[in-house]
Design an enzyme around this catalytic site. Structure first.
Site, PDB file in Angstrom:
ATOM      1  N   CYS A  81     133.502 -70.426  13.155  1.00  0.00           N
ATOM      2  CA  CYS A  81     134.803 -70.327  14.142  1.00  0.00           C
ATOM      3  C   CYS A  81     134.224 -69.346  15.122  1.00  0.00           C
ATOM      4  CB  CYS A  81     136.207 -70.583  14.087  1.00  0.00           C
ATOM      5  SG  CYS A  81     136.814 -71.889  12.808  1.00  0.00           S
ATOM      6  N   LYS A 119     131.690 -82.086  18.591  1.00  0.00           N
ATOM      7  CA  LYS A 119     131.596 -81.148  19.843  1.00  0.00           C
ATOM      8  C   LYS A 119     131.002 -81.724  21.063  1.00  0.00           C
ATOM      9  CE  LYS A 119     134.119 -77.851  17.051  1.00  0.00           C
ATOM     10  NZ  LYS A 119     134.432 -76.379  16.443  1.00  0.00           N
ATOM     11  N   CYS A 150     136.342 -64.329  14.865  1.00  0.00           N
ATOM     12  CA  CYS A 150     137.504 -66.021  15.025  1.00  0.00           C
ATOM     13  C   CYS A 150     138.896 -64.919  15.049  1.00  0.00           C
ATOM     14  CB  CYS A 150     136.830 -66.876  14.291  1.00  0.00           C
ATOM     15  SG  CYS A 150     137.369 -66.187  12.545  1.00  0.00           S
ATOM     16  N   ARG A 154     136.830 -83.082  20.716  1.00  0.00           N
ATOM     17  CA  ARG A 154     137.354 -82.086  21.260  1.00  0.00           C
ATOM     18  C   ARG A 154     137.932 -81.102  22.409  1.00  0.00           C
ATOM     19  NH1 ARG A 154     138.703 -79.199  16.508  1.00  0.00           N
ATOM     20  NH2 ARG A 154     139.133 -80.427  15.072  1.00  0.00           N
ATOM     21  N   CYS A 197     135.219 -66.516   7.582  1.00  0.00           N
ATOM     22  CA  CYS A 197     135.110 -67.658   6.892  1.00  0.00           C
ATOM     23  C   CYS A 197     133.943 -68.926   6.625  1.00  0.00           C
ATOM     24  CB  CYS A 197     136.256 -68.548   5.871  1.00  0.00           C
ATOM     25  SG  CYS A 197     136.172 -70.244   6.892  1.00  0.00           S
ATOM     26  N   CYS A 226     145.335 -67.756   9.996  1.00  0.00           N
ATOM     27  CA  CYS A 226     144.684 -68.981  10.068  1.00  0.00           C
ATOM     28  C   CYS A 226     144.574 -68.931   8.109  1.00  0.00           C
ATOM     29  CB  CYS A 226     143.427 -68.754  10.323  1.00  0.00           C
ATOM     30  SG  CYS A 226     141.815 -70.523   9.305  1.00  0.00           S
ATOM     31  N   LYS A 257     135.293 -84.084  13.120  1.00  0.00           N
ATOM     32  CA  LYS A 257     135.437 -83.517  14.448  1.00  0.00           C
ATOM     33  C   LYS A 257     133.966 -83.514  14.693  1.00  0.00           C
ATOM     34  CE  LYS A 257     136.151 -79.239  13.114  1.00  0.00           C
ATOM     35  NZ  LYS A 257     136.459 -77.799  12.701  1.00  0.00           N
ATOM     36  N   ARG A 304     146.737 -76.447  20.327  1.00  0.00           N
ATOM     37  CA  ARG A 304     145.862 -76.269  21.344  1.00  0.00           C
ATOM     38  C   ARG A 304     146.022 -76.494  22.244  1.00  0.00           C
ATOM     39  NH1 ARG A 304     140.950 -76.754  17.352  1.00  0.00           N
ATOM     40  NH2 ARG A 304     141.019 -74.479  16.551  1.00  0.00           N
TER      41      ARG A 304
HETATM   42 FE1  SRM Z   1     137.452 -73.357  14.007  1.00  0.00          FE
HETATM   43  C1  SRM Z   1     139.060 -75.125  12.021  1.00  0.00           C
HETATM   44  C2  SRM Z   1     140.133 -71.657  15.055  1.00  0.00           C
HETATM   45  C3  SRM Z   1     135.991 -72.892  16.955  1.00  0.00           C
HETATM   46  C4  SRM Z   1     134.450 -74.666  12.936  1.00  0.00           C
HETATM   47  N1  SRM Z   1     138.969 -72.913  13.577  1.00  0.00           N
HETATM   48  C5  SRM Z   1     140.085 -73.934  12.348  1.00  0.00           C
HETATM   49  C6  SRM Z   1     141.755 -73.140  12.122  1.00  0.00           C
HETATM   50  C7  SRM Z   1     142.332 -74.587  12.643  1.00  0.00           C
HETATM   51  C8  SRM Z   1     141.748 -73.526  10.850  1.00  0.00           C
HETATM   52  C9  SRM Z   1     142.109 -74.590  10.597  1.00  0.00           C
HETATM   53  O1  SRM Z   1     141.410 -75.880  10.154  1.00  0.00           O
HETATM   54  O2  SRM Z   1     142.957 -74.555  10.025  1.00  0.00           O
HETATM   55  C10 SRM Z   1     141.022 -72.142  12.969  1.00  0.00           C
HETATM   56  C11 SRM Z   1     143.137 -72.404  13.189  1.00  0.00           C
HETATM   57  C12 SRM Z   1     143.044 -70.824  13.266  1.00  0.00           C
HETATM   58  C13 SRM Z   1     143.733 -69.949  13.616  1.00  0.00           C
HETATM   59  O3  SRM Z   1     144.861 -69.586  13.809  1.00  0.00           O
HETATM   60  O4  SRM Z   1     143.771 -70.218  15.326  1.00  0.00           O
HETATM   61  C14 SRM Z   1     140.188 -72.561  13.915  1.00  0.00           C
HETATM   62  N2  SRM Z   1     138.182 -72.304  15.185  1.00  0.00           N
HETATM   63  C15 SRM Z   1     138.916 -71.846  15.546  1.00  0.00           C
HETATM   64  C16 SRM Z   1     138.865 -70.902  16.891  1.00  0.00           C
HETATM   65  C17 SRM Z   1     140.508 -70.591  18.040  1.00  0.00           C
HETATM   66  C18 SRM Z   1     138.191 -69.725  16.899  1.00  0.00           C
HETATM   67  C19 SRM Z   1     138.048 -68.954  17.910  1.00  0.00           C
HETATM   68  O5  SRM Z   1     138.527 -67.767  17.659  1.00  0.00           O
HETATM   69  O6  SRM Z   1     138.329 -69.254  19.342  1.00  0.00           O
HETATM   70  C20 SRM Z   1     138.691 -71.872  18.284  1.00  0.00           C
HETATM   71  C21 SRM Z   1     138.922 -72.993  18.381  1.00  0.00           C
HETATM   72  C22 SRM Z   1     138.217 -73.634  19.326  1.00  0.00           C
HETATM   73  C23 SRM Z   1     138.759 -75.033  20.142  1.00  0.00           C
HETATM   74  O7  SRM Z   1     139.546 -74.527  21.287  1.00  0.00           O
HETATM   75  O8  SRM Z   1     138.957 -76.408  19.924  1.00  0.00           O
HETATM   76  C24 SRM Z   1     137.263 -72.492  16.854  1.00  0.00           C
HETATM   77  N3  SRM Z   1     135.780 -73.771  15.069  1.00  0.00           N
HETATM   78  C25 SRM Z   1     135.093 -73.750  16.107  1.00  0.00           C
HETATM   79  C26 SRM Z   1     133.790 -73.112  16.043  1.00  0.00           C
HETATM   80  C27 SRM Z   1     132.588 -72.664  17.348  1.00  0.00           C
HETATM   81  C28 SRM Z   1     132.364 -73.555  18.443  1.00  0.00           C
HETATM   82  O9  SRM Z   1     133.181 -74.816  18.240  1.00  0.00           O
HETATM   83  O10 SRM Z   1     132.199 -73.626  19.251  1.00  0.00           O
HETATM   84  C29 SRM Z   1     133.868 -73.437  14.801  1.00  0.00           C
HETATM   85  C30 SRM Z   1     132.113 -73.867  14.134  1.00  0.00           C
HETATM   86  C31 SRM Z   1     131.039 -74.852  14.844  1.00  0.00           C
HETATM   87  C32 SRM Z   1     130.708 -76.134  14.258  1.00  0.00           C
HETATM   88  O11 SRM Z   1     131.630 -76.940  14.403  1.00  0.00           O
HETATM   89  O12 SRM Z   1     130.174 -76.169  13.619  1.00  0.00           O
HETATM   90  C33 SRM Z   1     134.676 -74.200  14.145  1.00  0.00           C
HETATM   91  N4  SRM Z   1     136.801 -74.925  13.014  1.00  0.00           N
HETATM   92  C34 SRM Z   1     135.408 -74.714  11.669  1.00  0.00           C
HETATM   93  C35 SRM Z   1     135.231 -75.922  10.929  1.00  0.00           C
HETATM   94  C36 SRM Z   1     134.372 -76.494  10.145  1.00  0.00           C
HETATM   95  C37 SRM Z   1     133.486 -77.457  10.771  1.00  0.00           C
HETATM   96  C38 SRM Z   1     132.802 -78.045   9.779  1.00  0.00           C
HETATM   97  O13 SRM Z   1     131.956 -78.489  10.643  1.00  0.00           O
HETATM   98  O14 SRM Z   1     132.834 -78.160   8.715  1.00  0.00           O
HETATM   99  C39 SRM Z   1     136.816 -75.921  10.296  1.00  0.00           C
HETATM  100  C40 SRM Z   1     137.459 -75.452   8.854  1.00  0.00           C
HETATM  101  C41 SRM Z   1     137.507 -77.860   9.330  1.00  0.00           C
HETATM  102  O15 SRM Z   1     137.080 -78.676  10.191  1.00  0.00           O
HETATM  103  O16 SRM Z   1     137.493 -78.297   7.835  1.00  0.00           O
HETATM  104  C42 SRM Z   1     137.775 -74.776  11.841  1.00  0.00           C
HETATM  105 FE1  SF4 Z   2     139.815 -69.134   9.643  1.00  0.00          FE
HETATM  106 FE2  SF4 Z   2     136.860 -69.449   9.211  1.00  0.00          FE
HETATM  107 FE3  SF4 Z   2     137.999 -70.280  11.888  1.00  0.00          FE
HETATM  108 FE4  SF4 Z   2     138.225 -67.848  10.978  1.00  0.00          FE
HETATM  109  S1  SF4 Z   2     136.135 -68.639  10.475  1.00  0.00           S
HETATM  110  S2  SF4 Z   2     139.392 -68.775  12.445  1.00  0.00           S
HETATM  111  S3  SF4 Z   2     138.969 -67.825   9.303  1.00  0.00           S
HETATM  112  S4  SF4 Z   2     138.349 -71.459  10.005  1.00  0.00           S
END
Ligand code: SRM
Ligand code: SF4
Length: 567
Positions: free
Chosen positions: A480, A214, A431, A150, A476, A437, A212, A80
């Site tokens: 995201c 943001k 997402c 981030r 899930c 993922c 993390k 990323r």
């Molecule tokens: Fe996310 C984890 C993809 C925005 C909350 N997210 C992941 C991972 C890296 C899975 C992993 O940990 O192994 C996913 C990778 C999937 C893949 O194959 O690409 C993933 N997140 C994404 C993306 C690519 C979704 C998208 O379709 O755009 C976004 C990448 C953003 C970036 O460029 O940095 C993405 N993730 C978000 C958002 C939305 C936002 O930030 O506006 C959230 C919810 C907001 C928040 O943070 O509360 C989000 N992602 C998570 C979480 C839960 C974090 C938590 O607070 O518990 C995880 C899991 C973790 O961190 O343990 C996670």
């Molecule tokens: Fe993966 Fe869950 Fe984030 Fe979707 S919402 S990209 S399934 S970690």
């Protein structure tokens, strides 16, 4: 202070030990890179590479088959990029496109909803090439994952006014000031010599942040960055076309764990107003307060929102004031009108043009309907301006001269980049989920397009096809796809099964409430047909879907998510 937080910090998590013992994020990554027996990283390095912007994944479609053949999972990395504010010169896109085509398993580029792009499927042996390519074009992937600040978001289309340009500069400054200082990234990925001086992390500390973090910089009335989902937000306050200061909001976040009532989504809350000169010191002070007070014993309760709940907002605020040596003034008035991107052609203040292109799911690839990848490549070849990635997974081609407008329009038209799609589709989001993922429980990106078609048909049937409904899918409960800020939000529970949430609002300042649990796609569509039908008949003039279901008490309004989300 509500509780003595010091007493709670007794047994720190495994992740804390990994950071502590990592020698500022080095671990033994270098040794793993030399190991050709496996395509994966071992031990702590699995987690440490995330700080450098990469995740180890395996293709989940192939998992079973490879397991049966007693083969190692198909390990490959997702990388990323760091791109504060989402702006990248078009000519740099040529290298990015080339790398994706030649060096990744999928050959695609994925725009994320945090204004950057990801490569999926880079084999371990190609990782250094990826970093070197990014470095050549002035980019990196440092700090785009794990327990750091981030990619910093900024309202898109900054060329619309000088204020946007200023905000973009602030997004960059904040990103830079909060970036890890370790030289590990340069040593490992760019082969730079280890400098004898000892590393220091004056802001993040040796164990970095508890979780993390943001950040956004926002130009009202556009909330296209979904600020309420972020830990730290700077809302520009504008006087005579210049930013005079920021309203600061903290503590947003959307992820939950199914059934775990100690987790909840939360909207960022107001801390107060600051003048411009305090921006960086306030940013640093919020981060260091969260660094020192955040929970390091339970990662599920480690984000800023839980720290604020634990110590109380006023205590958190006082600490930030003390550290930043300033006092917050009362919040200045601000409001939001929407979250979507403005598609098609727009003229900018300096008389050049922008073209905003809808990219379904942010996935840059060619299919039989749209040639997004080759279209963008052709545009990048002749365009002198920038590409701007939006927080809705779309792309703006900006600073287009009058001379190039016709040519770019022709390419965009012939590659299907300017296509009329429904307002529902334009505002939808999913997402990534399967196959890359590791945390995915249900499909998201791969089912969105088909699912939207079904909902489009329902909307057409009831004569509301021209309306916007914000519909989002996450595979899930990490959420995201920001489903917990949608008017209709789906969150995966198991293959083919989702929780259905309804009642978020258009500007993204209300969390939706669960309507049905653990239901199939078919059942969801039946429920949506019922809801859309009564909305079409009984809504007040121009009443949005989310507002309607709350007014009619179809779901209870979530006022305080800590209490209302689960009850
Ligand atoms: Fe996310 C984890 C993809 C925005 C909350 N997210 C992941 C991972 C890296 C899975 C992993 O940990 O192994 C996913 C990778 C999937 C893949 O194959 O690409 C993933 N997140 C994404 C993306 C690519 C979704 C998208 O379709 O755009 C976004 C990448 C953003 C970036 O460029 O940095 C993405 N993730 C978000 C958002 C939305 C936002 O930030 O506006 C959230 C919810 C907001 C928040 O943070 O509360 C989000 N992602 C998570 C979480 C839960 C974090 C938590 O607070 O518990 C995880 C899991 C973790 O961190 O343990 C996670
Ligand atoms: Fe993966 Fe869950 Fe984030 Fe979707 S919402 S990209 S399934 S970690």
């Amino acid at each position: 202070m509500k509780k003595d937080h010091k007493k709670i910090f007794l047994k720190t998590t495994q992740e804390e030990h990994i950071k502590e013992n990592s020698n500022y994020l080095r671990g033994t990554i270098v040794d793993d890179l030399k190991n050709e027996i496996t395509n994966g990283f071992s031990g702590d390095n699995f987690s440490l590479i995330r700080f450098h912007g990469m995740y180890q994944q395996d293709d989940r479609d192939l998992r079973l088959e490879r397991n049966e053949q007693k083969l190692e999972p198909r390990y490959a990395m997702m990388l990323r990029c760091r791109l504060p504010g989402g702006i990248i010169e078009a000519k740099k896109w040529l290298k990015i496109d080339h790398f994706a085509s030649k060096n990744t398993l999928y050959g695609t580029i994925r725009l994320t909803n945090r204004q950057t792009f990801q490569f999926h499927g880079i084999l371990k042996k190609k990782l250094k090439d990826a970093h070197k390519m990014l470095h050549e074009i002035g980019l990196d992937s440092l700090g785009t994952a794990n327990d750091v600040n981030r990619n910093v978001l900024c309202t898109s289309n900054p060329m619309e006014s000088l204020v946007h340009q200023e905000c973009y500069t602030w997004a960059q400054k904040i990103s830079n000031v909060l970036l890890p200082q370790t030289k590990a990234y340069a040593e490992i990925w760019l082969d730079q010599k280890k400098i004898a001086t000892t590393d220091q992390e004056p802001i993040l500390g040796k164990t970095y942040l508890p979780r993390k973090f943001k950040t956004t910089v926002v130009v009202p009335p556009y909330n296209d960055v979904d600020l309420y989902a972020n830990d730290m937000n700077f809302i520009a306050i504008i006087k005579n076309n210049k930013i005079v200061g920021f309203n600061v909001l903290i503590g947003g976040g959307l992820s939950i764990t199914h059934g775990n009532k100690n987790t909840w989504p939360f909207l960022a809350v107001e801390l107060g107003y600051i003048t411009l000169e305090h921006t960086l010191s306030v940013a640093k002070s919020i981060v260091t307060t969260q660094r020192d007070w955040g929970n390091r014993t339970d990662r599920k309760n480690a984000k800023t929102r839980y720290t604020i709940e634990k110590v109380g907002l006023s205590v958190f605020k006082k600490e930030v004031e003390k550290r930043a040596n300033t006092t917050f003034e009362p919040i200045r008035p601000y409001y939001f009108t929407g979250r979507g991107d403005r598609f098609g052609w727009t003229k900018n203040i300096n008389n050049d043009w922008s073209l905003t292109i809808f990219v379904q799911n942010g996935r840059i690839y060619d299919n039989d309907k749209q040639l997004v990848k080759s279209g963008l490549l052709k545009i990048a070849n002749l365009h002198k301006g920038n590409f701007r990635l939006t927080a809705n997974q779309n792309i703006v081609i900006s600073e287009i001269s009058d001379e190039n407008k016709k040519k770019i329009n022709e390419i965009a038209m012939s590659h299907g980049l300017i296509k009329k799609v429904s307002p529902l589709r334009e505002n939808s989001m999913a997402c990534v989920s399967f196959p890359t993922c590791p945390l995915a429980m249900a499909e998201a990106e791969r089912m969105l397009s088909f699912f939207i078609t079904q909902v489009e048909n329902i909307m057409l049937k009831y004569g509301v096809e021209k309306e916007i409904i914000i519909l989002r899918i996450s595979g899930c409960p990490n959420g995201c796809g920001r489903s917990l800020l949608a008017e209709i939000g789906l969150i995966g529970k198991a293959i083919g099964r989702y929780n259905l949430y309804i009642g978020g609002n258009r500007i993204g300042s209300r969390i939706p409430k669960i309507y049905k649990e653990n239901i199939t796609e078919k059942e969801i569509l039946t429920h949506l047909e019922f809801l859309i039908k009564i909305w079409s008949i009984k809504r007040k003039k121009t009443e949005h879907f989310g507002d309607f279901v709350v007014r009619k008490n179809i779901v209870k309004e979530i006022v305080n998510p800590i209490h209302d989300f689960w009850n």
